[in-house]
Design a protein around this motif. Structure first.
Motif, mmCIF file in Angstrom:
data_model
loop_
_atom_site.group_PDB
_atom_site.id
_atom_site.type_symbol
_atom_site.label_atom_id
_atom_site.label_comp_id
_atom_site.label_asym_id
_atom_site.label_seq_id
_atom_site.Cartn_x
_atom_site.Cartn_y
_atom_site.Cartn_z
ATOM 1 N N GLY A 95 -7.198 3.086 -1.016
ATOM 2 C CA GLY A 95 -6.904 3.819 -2.223
ATOM 3 C C GLY A 95 -7.083 5.366 -1.739
ATOM 4 N N LYS A 96 -8.376 5.588 -0.934
ATOM 5 C CA LYS A 96 -8.494 6.907 -0.460
ATOM 6 C C LYS A 96 -7.333 7.335 0.312
ATOM 7 C CE LYS A 96 -13.470 6.143 -0.227
ATOM 8 N NZ LYS A 96 -14.384 5.633 0.706
ATOM 9 N N GLU A 116 -5.356 -9.313 2.379
ATOM 10 C CA GLU A 116 -5.847 -8.911 1.131
ATOM 11 C C GLU A 116 -4.544 -8.358 0.318
ATOM 12 O OE1 GLU A 116 -8.665 -8.117 -0.340
ATOM 13 O OE2 GLU A 116 -10.131 -8.777 1.375
ATOM 14 N N GLY A 117 -3.369 -8.402 0.838
ATOM 15 C CA GLY A 117 -2.224 -7.821 0.085
ATOM 16 C C GLY A 117 -2.003 -6.273 0.430
ATOM 17 N N CYS A 118 -1.947 -5.792 -0.766
ATOM 18 C CA CYS A 118 -1.693 -4.279 -0.510
ATOM 19 C C CYS A 118 -2.391 -3.769 -1.663
ATOM 20 C CB CYS A 118 -0.435 -3.968 -0.251
ATOM 21 S SG CYS A 118 0.958 -4.589 -1.218
ATOM 22 N N VAL A 119 -2.367 -2.005 -1.507
ATOM 23 C CA VAL A 119 -2.705 -1.203 -2.393
ATOM 24 C C VAL A 119 -1.610 -0.067 -2.771
ATOM 25 C CG1 VAL A 119 -4.128 0.945 -2.931
ATOM 26 C CG2 VAL A 119 -5.181 -1.277 -2.347
ATOM 27 N N MET A 120 -1.154 -0.167 -3.972
ATOM 28 C CA MET A 120 -0.195 0.936 -4.231
ATOM 29 C C MET A 120 -0.734 2.211 -5.223
ATOM 30 S SD MET A 120 1.920 -0.757 -7.299
ATOM 31 C CE MET A 120 2.591 0.660 -7.963
ATOM 32 N N ILE A 121 -0.030 3.412 -5.036
ATOM 33 C CA ILE A 121 -0.623 4.366 -5.987
ATOM 34 C C ILE A 121 0.612 5.358 -5.781
ATOM 35 C CG2 ILE A 121 -1.505 5.746 -3.839
ATOM 36 C CD1 ILE A 121 -3.711 6.903 -5.778
ATOM 37 N N GLY A 176 -10.737 -0.678 5.759
ATOM 38 C CA GLY A 176 -11.014 -1.981 6.156
ATOM 39 C C GLY A 176 -11.263 -2.586 4.707
ATOM 40 N N SER A 177 -10.774 -1.936 3.459
ATOM 41 C CA SER A 177 -10.939 -2.572 2.021
ATOM 42 C C SER A 177 -9.879 -1.858 1.107
ATOM 43 C CB SER A 177 -12.159 -2.353 1.521
ATOM 44 O OG SER A 177 -12.545 -0.812 1.302
ATOM 45 N N PRO A 178 -9.635 -2.695 0.246
ATOM 46 C CA PRO A 178 -8.942 -1.759 -1.013
ATOM 47 C C PRO A 178 -9.165 -0.439 -1.428
ATOM 48 C CG PRO A 178 -9.133 -4.075 -1.499
ATOM 49 C CD PRO A 178 -10.050 -3.860 -0.531
ATOM 50 N N ILE A 205 -3.952 6.310 -9.725
ATOM 51 C CA ILE A 205 -4.994 5.386 -9.872
ATOM 52 C C ILE A 205 -4.535 4.277 -8.855
ATOM 53 C CG2 ILE A 205 -6.593 3.912 -11.167
ATOM 54 C CD1 ILE A 205 -5.606 5.926 -13.320
ATOM 55 N N PRO A 206 -5.374 4.115 -7.703
ATOM 56 C CA PRO A 206 -5.102 3.153 -6.762
ATOM 57 C C PRO A 206 -5.100 1.556 -7.502
ATOM 58 C CG PRO A 206 -6.765 4.339 -5.981
ATOM 59 C CD PRO A 206 -6.525 4.907 -7.295
#
Ligand SMILES: Nc1ncnc2c1ncn2[C@@H]1O[C@H](COP(=O)(O)OP(=O)(O)OP(=O)(O)O)[C@@H](O)[C@H]1O
Ligand SMILES: *[C@@H]1O[C@H](CO)[C@@H](O)[C@H](O)[C@H]1NC(C)=O
Ligand SMILES: *[C@@H]1O[C@H](CO)[C@@H](O)[C@H](O)[C@H]1NC(C)=O
Length: 258
Positions: free
Chosen positions: A154-155, A175-180, A148-150, A186-187
């Motif tokens: 990340g997890k 919200e766009g996105c998260v990369m790792i 539900g969140s960046p 590190i997210p």
């Protein structure tokens, strides 16, 4: 398997035997390098089109000429297996069957989008893809972590890295996105611009399509920049209704994207 009745598709065109080598990179002029795989395939644009038409059910006839050699004999067999008339496929002693030497280097990136997602995804998909890109619900199906969140994304990213992914992108709608990535575990949240969303259907495919485009055509851009630009394209697609009908064309986009 040949369709009955009169010929529907006649193709006059090339018929080539593809000699495909898989290597880590292309050799320089005169250089000898090791490959890790080799295979022979049937190719040539004319023949490919004829085969596709035949497989879709058209009664087809191919006009071309091959050499009186093993490649030529095999190709004629291949046409017959696909139900294509070979009445006008000539064989000559004067020339060899056309061949195309193809070198596929490992710089061709693979991008995997696990849609629709299954909890029991074959683990090879995690390790073989260069980029693993999923949305919030796919992330939850795969990892059991509700997103539900960046921070949640990340997890998920960390879990997927443990499963062998090299680079993970979790898209998060507005919200766009998260990369790792393995290189930078590190997210990193890459937000999308604020827009007035009209219809978000197909935003994910717009994003993945843009990602593939920028990765293939602008290999020197950083992944963060590729994602920023892909967010921008996908965020445009949510401002108009429909799926493909909302996908922008290059000519209508700010030219500094290219
Ligand atoms: N409301 C929005 N505002 C801005 N950008 C958005 C919005 N919704 C989606 N996007 C862009 O589209 C990308 C993909 O969106 P999303 O995560 O919703 O994919 P998805 O769930 O696979 O989409 P869908 O299933 O609706 O095709 C986001 O990463 C973002 O760049
Ligand atoms: C994610 O993509 C799937 C298709 O695999 C789609 O059914 C689902 O609605 C999407 N999730 C979100 C949050 O948009
Ligand atoms: C991309 O980077 C490589 C290696 O750093 C460089 O040789 C090449 O010229 C660059 N290409 C472009 C289009 O900038």
């Amino acid at each position: 398997m040949a369709a009955a009745g009169p010929t529907e598709v006649v193709v006059v065109g090339s018929c080539m035997t593809d000699l495909v080598s898989l290597t880590t990179r292309l050799p320089k002029a005169g250089e000898t390098i090791h490959g890790h795989k080799f295979f022979i395939g049937f190719g040539g644009k004319g023949a490919n089109q004829c085969i596709q038409a035949a497989r879709l059910g058209a009664k087809t006839l191919m006009i071309c000429k091959v050499g009186k050699d093993s490649f030529g004999n095999d190709y004629i067999e291949n046409f017959k297996r696909n139900g294509i008339s070979t009445e006008f496929v000539g064989q000559t002693e004067d020339a060899a069957t056309g061949t195309a030497s193809i070198i596929v280097n490992s710089e061709v990136k693979t991008l995997f989008n696990p849609a629709p997602a299954h909890a029991e995804l074959d683990p090879q998909f995690y390790t073989h893809a260069d980029i693993f890109c999923c949305n919030e619900s796919e992330a939850e199906i795969l990892t059991g972590i509700p997103v539900g969140s960046p921070e949640d994304a990340g997890k998920v990213g960390l879990v997927l890295l443990e499963r062998g992914c090299k680079l993970v992108i979790v898209t998060l709608g507005a919200e766009g996105c998260v990369m790792i990535s393995v290189d930078e575990p590190i997210p990193k949240h890459v937000p999308a611009g604020k827009v007035r969303a009209v219809d978000t259907t197909g935003a994910g495919d717009s994003f993945v399509g843009a990602l593939a485009f920028f990765m293939a055509c602008y290999p020197n851009l950083s992944m963060e920049e590729v994602i920023r630009r892909s967010n921008f394209i996908a965020s445009l697609s949510v401002q108009a209704s429909g799926t493909q009908s909302s996908y922008p064309y290059r000519k209508d986009l700010p030219q500094d994207l290219f």
